[in-house]
Design a protein around this motif. Structure first.
Motif, mmCIF file in Angstrom:
data_model
loop_
_atom_site.group_PDB
_atom_site.id
_atom_site.type_symbol
_atom_site.label_atom_id
_atom_site.label_comp_id
_atom_site.label_asym_id
_atom_site.label_seq_id
_atom_site.Cartn_x
_atom_site.Cartn_y
_atom_site.Cartn_z
ATOM 1 N N GLN A 122 0.831 -1.215 0.000
ATOM 2 C CA GLN A 122 0.000 0.000 0.000
ATOM 3 C C GLN A 122 0.857 1.252 0.000
ATOM 4 O O GLN A 122 0.608 2.193 -0.750
ATOM 5 N N ASN A 123 1.900 1.211 0.829
ATOM 6 C CA ASN A 123 2.822 2.350 0.866
ATOM 7 C C ASN A 123 3.425 2.618 -0.497
ATOM 8 O O ASN A 123 3.549 3.761 -0.927
ATOM 9 N N THR A 124 3.830 1.536 -1.133
ATOM 10 C CA THR A 124 4.495 1.700 -2.422
ATOM 11 C C THR A 124 3.538 2.358 -3.410
ATOM 12 O O THR A 124 3.923 3.238 -4.184
ATOM 13 N N LEU A 125 2.312 1.920 -3.369
ATOM 14 C CA LEU A 125 1.328 2.488 -4.286
ATOM 15 C C LEU A 125 1.099 3.969 -3.961
ATOM 16 O O LEU A 125 1.074 4.809 -4.850
ATOM 17 N N ARG A 126 0.974 4.241 -2.658
ATOM 18 C CA ARG A 126 0.614 5.603 -2.267
ATOM 19 C C ARG A 126 1.796 6.564 -2.344
ATOM 20 O O ARG A 126 1.691 7.666 -2.840
ATOM 21 N N TYR A 127 2.968 6.116 -1.841
ATOM 22 C CA TYR A 127 4.096 7.039 -1.727
ATOM 23 C C TYR A 127 5.250 6.732 -2.685
ATOM 24 O O TYR A 127 6.225 7.463 -2.715
ATOM 25 N N GLY A 128 5.146 5.619 -3.392
ATOM 26 C CA GLY A 128 6.247 5.282 -4.298
ATOM 27 C C GLY A 128 7.425 4.682 -3.578
ATOM 28 O O GLY A 128 8.515 4.560 -4.129
ATOM 29 N N GLY A 132 6.754 4.015 3.197
ATOM 30 C CA GLY A 132 5.731 5.027 3.425
ATOM 31 C C GLY A 132 6.304 6.396 3.763
ATOM 32 O O GLY A 132 5.669 7.223 4.404
ATOM 33 N N GLU A 133 7.530 6.653 3.319
ATOM 34 C CA GLU A 133 8.134 7.970 3.546
ATOM 35 C C GLU A 133 7.581 8.947 2.506
ATOM 36 O O GLU A 133 7.130 8.548 1.441
ATOM 37 N N SER A 134 7.672 10.205 2.827
ATOM 38 C CA SER A 134 7.176 11.212 1.888
ATOM 39 C C SER A 134 8.059 11.221 0.642
ATOM 40 O O SER A 134 9.296 11.252 0.732
ATOM 41 N N GLY A 207 7.581 -5.776 -5.851
ATOM 42 C CA GLY A 207 6.205 -5.949 -6.233
ATOM 43 C C GLY A 207 6.201 -6.976 -7.348
ATOM 44 O O GLY A 207 5.223 -7.109 -8.069
ATOM 45 N N GLN A 208 7.312 -7.699 -7.484
ATOM 46 C CA GLN A 208 7.363 -8.794 -8.447
ATOM 47 C C GLN A 208 6.214 -9.751 -8.177
ATOM 48 O O GLN A 208 5.701 -10.374 -9.073
#
Ligand SMILES: Cc1cc2nc3c(=O)[nH]c(=O)nc-3n(C[C@H](O)[C@H](O)[C@H](O)COP(=O)(O)OP(=O)(O)OC[C@H]3O[C@@H](n4cnc5c(N)ncnc54)[C@H](O)[C@@H]3O)c2cc1C
Ligand code: FES
Lengths: 405, 669, 173
Positions: A122-128, A132-134, A207-208
């Motif tokens: 989820q973090n990767t999707l949201r924050y890249g 989950g860092e900015s 995300g492989q």
């Protein structure tokens, strides 16, 4: 030499390959030729813990009984270490194609996704990035670097090397050490480079496990657009997973840049680098071959060549080395499954690996992957050892020995 | 026999169509065909007859030739592959050159494949008309007869070469047997016992080796290589290099006193025959029953040969026999032979290539061939099977298919490994009482008595694990004792096994010896993508190569066991015999030649010839075809831009007249 | 049987004529095998035996078409099986080039065909011949000899025209 343009065979498979149509693809025909020898299960670091080993998965797939496999969590235990694939006597693309497809479907069907994993995705999707860092702080580490680190959007000119820094090496403390070392080495070698700064997002290799759908494609699309914005000759990254994604998966989406990992990249410059490595380190070092640049890409000598260039470094080998190296357990999502594995009473692979490293009597466990620093340092805390041992990326050791004029 | 053509003699054709009982006549209106043909220009006689190939049928042709002064014959009947020779002979008996004949296939290509009478008749007419047009252009040709040298060269002195040599020599033919090592025997000489009978390898092999050594019809050249090959079937000119062994073969009695007397009191150098498991002196024989039983001095380790400063105690020991000659030079021998048999065998897979089996890293991981030497009573340990550190092993793993059935190394099944692994399991179990684990993928035991042998070994208590070994590593719990863990999935149980053992035997596969590439080139052999020499036909010509008079036998053609090797060697000897015993061979005169005046010297034909039959005469600046090498495919003819190459029997004009004859519009009468 | 009948029907009474060049070792033998096995196929091919498909001179193909063949079939051993090692590759190379030329000249692709048929493939001889006959039946006659006549006539006419013009000019002067 790693350009997928020259080597179309490097790409894993046709886009749109799934478990239903796999057996009709060229990769699937290899699967039909499987002789059920069990090499995959025998070499799998978690083979002991799998209800359905890769061999059984193939047997089930061929019998049309794959649904039963998807009910089991066996594939969550696959750390994408490529060990089965490289030893498979039939050349079946297990870790490249079959296993991720099974893993994806397993996750889709799972009643509950392991929390840590879900969080990271989820973090990767949201924050890249998975932590989950900015995303606005992605380039913040450059402040720490003594060597200048130009950013593409600021310098506004073509460069030779686009350095793709990646997440762990941007946000984590020990990862930033790695990045600072690379910056120093690039500067010392006079390499014309720049980074993407805050525009960069995770390459998505880990995300492989979702490579075929959603997350991975979102990241691919994003990064491809950014790449097209700038002019450069090649991409270099210090993260073997990003390297792997660019090398074998991005080409499915039209990526055709030359791509390098820092270890083999710097090994090309070893003659130029060697005279600058003036500070002797006087260390016994054992080198851990990471899965994506070792087994998957065949760069075994490069890390060792660089280490040998450092004065005072003596290399000793672990029992499992080169293609037979044991995975740190971080691949294929394993990075975020430690808790899950612990619940299942599974041995941590990083601990298994560190025991071998300790047995060599080395002072340093050298690595080429930012995941490994974190995993092995952690494992060293729990595995008793008399002689102290530290974990260092090859680039850190090089930078330590480097004396700028 | 061949009548000289009379210039401008008018062409007189006799045409015959056969009924073949009713085979042809029931579909083709033979009467109508004969009538039509009779009206064509130059046709003097046109008949149909019940059985043309019968004696009266042939007689009909002979009589007509005499009666009507015919000078060309066309027969429409079955396939020329069946009866062309019959009718050529009839033509010859009638006093004509046999190549003044052309055959039309109206049975296999017509009556048997069509049922519409009108269409079939029309087709027969067109085919016949083409033959009639063509035959007018035929030239008198001579069947080529080439004399054959009755000697045979055999390259490689393994069991295949030995057997073939003895078969031919016993039949009274002279054989040159060339072997690169100091002794003959090949791989078989290294084994202790052989599957499935478990008879002792030496007991069956050494008498044959000795027979080769003393056979009056065999010239045995060991420590030698073929370096040059020229010529063609019946007449191969071969140069053999005899490397110096610094011992004069004729004078050496094989007493081995020189070896005892060598300045090196103890053997010090790696012994090749024992795969480095034992030691030898600079002067040595590979093993006690070596043939020839002659010492060899190794120039790389002998002090005299390296520095010239040895006391030469060996020479003293040899004394009056004066067999040692440090000045010996390599010798080149030129021989002529009619046929060649290649029996260069195989090499075992280099187990180092599979990193995770630890060969070359862990001393107690050995290859099957090394195991054979350790088990051999005449081997470096006198048959004691011990670990490298001298322990009696308690548990042993034997791993099948190492370097076989693997895309990463060799794809093929090496065919003998399952069986010799069973043999090794039996022998090791018998000698050491160790517990033996055989790890296999599939157990392959085809052939006479082989499954029974598997059964027997299973009953003896060997553990069979169905699974390919994935990893071998030192036992982490007691690294110091040299125990190894063999890790594999037992695929029948679906469980991962980690078996602690004292020793691992890797059953290495068979692969082509890269050194035979040289042999392949010199003898112009073909090989498949794996590198095994290719037989002309997998079923019907299994020991023939694509080159006339060159045969292949044994493992150089592909992996096989000793019984099959010997069978092939016998077959190759028989095939060679059938050529050399004839005295000469007849060859279809369909070779090509170059009309010198028309050749532009462009050289485009030269690389096209698969037999290197075309060379370039630099003085005249023209290409020249060596008719003896030409096999008559016609590829160069089709490619010559100046049309200056002619193929006998298939001249451009002949073929074009045939095309023309086929297509001329038919006047329906 | 069926095929034979089909060939007679349709397109008036016309049925294609195909010249086939078969190598002695594989395809010719395969055609013999088809016979021995009494397979029935269309009667439109006329086989010319050559030792190897490598002997097929492009000129033979052109010659056959020029003299009225509606199609040409070449049969050789499978790759790797040529009795003369690689005559069939040589044939293939020439065939490819010729084919391009023929297509440029407006001769339909399907009229000239190269097939690898081993001595064991009698069935394939039957299939290929039947297919080819059906395809060419569809295309209709090639009729190059007729075209030649027309072209000859055109050239003849042109010659006359020029001659007449010259004559006229001469007459003018
Ligand atoms: C470990 C092992 C165990 C086996 N056990 C058995 C068994 O129990 N029973 C059984 O039936 N089969 C067994 N086999 C198979 C057996 O070895 C072969 O079938 C047999 O050796 C084939 O004989 P060969 O003469 O074709 O080849 P080789 O034995 O390889 O002999 C070839 C000879 O040619 C010589 N040579 C090669 N190149 C040249 C050259 N260029 N010029 C001159 N000389 C040359 C070589 O030096 C050699 O002497 C075993 C094989 C292995 C590897
Ligand atoms: S012999 Fe058949 S194609 Fe050459």
């Amino acid at each position: 030499m790693i350009s997928t343009v020259e080597h179309p065979e490097l790409t894993v498979c046709k886009l749109g390959t799934n478990l239903d149509n796999l057996l009709e693809q060229p990769e699937g025909q290899r699967i039909l030729s499987c002789i059920q020898c069990g090499t995959c299960a025998g070499t799998c670091p978690y083979g002991d813990y799998m209800e359905y080993s890769p061999r059984k998965i193939i047997a089930m797939l061929r019998r049309g009984m794959i649904d039963e496999v998807l009910q089991s969590d066996s594939m969550l235990k696959c750390v994408a270490c490529y060990s089965c694939m490289i030893k498979c006597p039939r050349g079946i693309k297990l870790s490249d194609v079959l296993l991720p497809l099974v893993k994806e479907q397993t996750l889709i069907r799972a009643k509950e996704m392991p929390a840590e994993l879900q969080h990271s995705l989820q973090n990767t999707l949201r924050y890249g990035n998975p932590m989950g860092e900015s995303s606005r702080k992605r380039a913040a580490w450059t402040a720490k670097s003594k060597a200048p680190v130009p950013i593409m959007s600021e310098i506004k000119r073509p460069v030779d090397v686009l350095w793709f820094v990646e997440c762990y090496t941007s946000f984590y403390n020990r990862g930033q050490d790695n990045s600072c070392a690379v910056a120093r080495l690039f500067n010392a070698l006079g390499i014309d480079f720049a980074i993407l700064g805050n525009e960069e997002k995770c390459a998505g290799d880990c995300g492989q496990l979702t490579w075929e759908s959603g997350l991975f494609e979102t990241l691919t699309d994003y990064n491809m657009v950014i790449f097209k914005k700038y002019k450069f000759n090649k991409i270099v990254t210090g993260d073997p997973h990003a390297f792997n994604a660019f090398r074998i998966r991005y080409p499915m989406y039209g990526f055709d840049y030359e791509v390098w990992h820092t270890t083999p990249f710097l090994a090309e410059y070893v003659d130029k680098l060697k005279p600058k490595l003036k500070k002797p380190l006087n260390l016994t070092v054992t080198y851990h071959d990471s899965c994506c640049i070792g087994r998957r890409a065949g760069f075994y000598d490069e890390g060792r060549t660089l280490l040998k260039a450092i004065p005072g470094v003596k290399i000793v080998e672990m029992v499992h080395n080169r293609m037979n190296s044991i995975c740190c357990g971080g691949g294929g999502g394993g990075m975020w499954l430690d808790t899950y594995f612990k619940q299942k009473d599974m041995e941590r692979l990083s601990e298994r690996r560190v025991k071998e490293a300790i047995a060599t009597g080395a002072d340093v466990l050298a690595v080429s992957c930012p995941y490994e620093i974190y995993r092995f340092e952690d494992a060293l805390k729990t595995i008793p050892h008399e002689k102290p041992m530290v974990v260092r990326d090859v680039v850190e050791l090089l930078a330590e020995s480097l004396v700028e004029e | 026999m061949p009548t000289t053509p009379i210039k401008n003699e008018p062409v007189k054709i006799g045409y015959y169509i056969c009924h073949c009982g009713t085979n042809i006549a029931s579909v083709i209106d033979v009467d109508a065909v004969a009538k039509y043909i009779s009206k064509l220009p130059n046709v003097v006689v046109s008949r149909n007859y019940k059985y043309m190939c019968s004696d009266p049928g042939q007689k009909l042709i002979e009589d007509d030739i005499a009666k009507y002064q015919l000078n060309r014959i066309v027969v429409a009947a079955c396939s020329p592959l069946l009866h062309e020779t019959t009718f050529r002979n009839a033509t010859r008996k009638g006093g004509l050159n046999p190549f003044y004949f052309q055959m039309v296939n109206v049975r296999e290509h017509n009556a048997w494949v069509h049922s519409d009478r009108e269409q079939a008749t029309r087709k027969a007419i067109e085919l016949s008309r083409a033959a009639v047009e063509r035959v007018s252009l035929h030239k008198p040709l001579e069947i080529r007869k080439l004399p054959i040298n009755p000697n045979v060269l055999i390259v490689g002195g393994g069991i295949a070469g030995i057997h073939a040599a003895l078969v031919l020599a016993n039949a009274g033919k002279h054989v040159y047997l060339v072997e690169r090592e100091p002794t003959i025997g090949g791989h078989m000489a290294k084994f202790d016992k052989t599957f499935p009978t478990l008879d002792c390898a030496a007991c069956v092999l050494t008498p044959k080796m000795a027979a080769v050594g003393k056979h009056p019809n065999i010239t045995l050249w060991t420590y030698s290589d073929v370096v040059k090959v020229d010529g063609y079937v019946g007449n191969y000119k071969v140069t053999v290099r005899r490397r110096p062994r610094y011992v004069i073969e004729e004078l050496c009695t094989g007493c081995l006193e020189c070896i005892d007397a060598c300045i090196y009191k103890e053997p010090k150098f790696s012994d090749e025959f024992n795969l480095g498991l034992g030691k030898r002196k600079p002067v040595y024989i590979p093993f006690a029953q070596a043939i020839p039983s002659i010492a060899t001095i190794d120039a790389n380790t002998c002090i005299e040969l390296k520095t010239g400063k040895c006391k030469k105690t060996c020479v003293d020991a040899c004394g009056d026999r004066k067999a040692i000659d440090f000045k010996q030079k390599e010798e080149l021998k030129e021989i002529t032979v009619g046929a060649v048999i290649i029996t260069t065998g195989f090499k075992t897979f280099d187990a180092r290539r599979i990193l995770y089996y630890g060969y070359g890293v862990y001393p107690n991981v050995i290859t099957s061939l090394e195991a054979e030497r350790l088990l051999n009573a005449a081997g470096p340990t006198s048959g004691e099977f011990l670990t490298r550190d001298g322990r009696k092993p308690k548990q042993i793993a034997i791993i099948h298919c190492v370097g076989s059935r693997d895309e990463n190394t060799n794809k093929w099944c090496s065919r003998v490994c399952c069986l010799y692994s069973l043999k090794l399991a039996h022998l090791i179990h018998e000698r050491t009482e160790a517990e033996v684990f055989n790890f296999y993928i599939d157990m392959r035991t085809p052939g006479k008595s082989m499954e029974e042998f598997y059964n027997r070994v299973a009953e003896e208590g060997v553990n069979f694990v169905r699974g390919r070994v994935a990893d071998i590593y030192p036992d982490p719990s007691d690294g110091s004792t040299g125990h190894l863990v063999v890790q594999a999935e037992d695929t029948l149980l679906g469980k991962i096994l980690k078996v602690p053992v004292d020793m691992v035997v890797l059953s290495v596969g068979l692969e082509p010896d890269p050194a035979s590439e040289n042999i392949r080139k010199m003898f112009n052999l073909s090989c498949g993508s794996e590198g095994w020499f290719l037989e002309r036909h997998p079923k019907l010509a299994p020991v023939s190569s694509f080159n006339e008079g060159i045969f292949i036998a044994g493992c150089c053609q592909g992996p096989k066991d000793i019984p099959d090797t010997v069978a092939q060697a016998g077959a190759a000897a028989a095939e060679a015999f059938s050529i050399i015993d004839l005295g000469n061979i007849e060859i279809e005169p369909n070779t090509a030649y170059i009309i010198e005046s028309e050749c532009s010297g462009c050289k485009s034909c030269i690389p096209l010839c698969p037999y290197s039959a075309i060379s370039f005469d630099t003085e005249k600046h023209k290409s020249v075809i060596n008719e003896a090498l030409c096999k008559g495919c016609g590829t160069c003819v089709a490619a010559c831009p100046s049309g200056s190459i002619v193929q006998n029997l298939f001249e451009d004009e002949e073929i074009i007249s045939e095309i023309n004859g086929l297509l001329e519009p038919i006047e329906v009468k | 049987m069926e095929n034979e009948n089909k060939n007679k029907s349709g397109n008036g009474n016309w049925s294609p004529r195909i010249v086939a060049f078969f190598c002695n070792w594989c395809t010719y033998t395969a055609a013999d095998l088809a016979g021995v096995s009494r397979m029935k196929y269309a009667p439109n091919t006329r086989i010319i035996r050559l030792m190897c498909s490598g002997r097929v001179d492009p000129q033979f193909i052109l010659e056959a078409l020029a003299r009225g063949a509606d199609g040409v079939l070449i049969g050789g051993c499978h790759p790797g099986d040529c009795h003369y090692v690689e005559g069939n590759y040589k044939c293939l190379r020439r065939f490819r080039m010729l084919k391009r030329m023929l297509v440029d000249m407006g001769i339909e692709d399907k009229r000239v065909r190269l097939e690898w048929i081993s001595a064991a493939e009698g069935e394939k001889v039957k299939r290929v011949v039947n297919e080819m006959v059906a395809e060419i039946q569809e295309l209709g006659p090639l009729g190059i000899p007729k075209k030649f006549e027309e072209w000859d006539k055109e050239i003849e006419d042109l010659k006359h025209e020029i001659e007449n013009k010259e004559k006229e000019e001469v007459a003018k002067q």
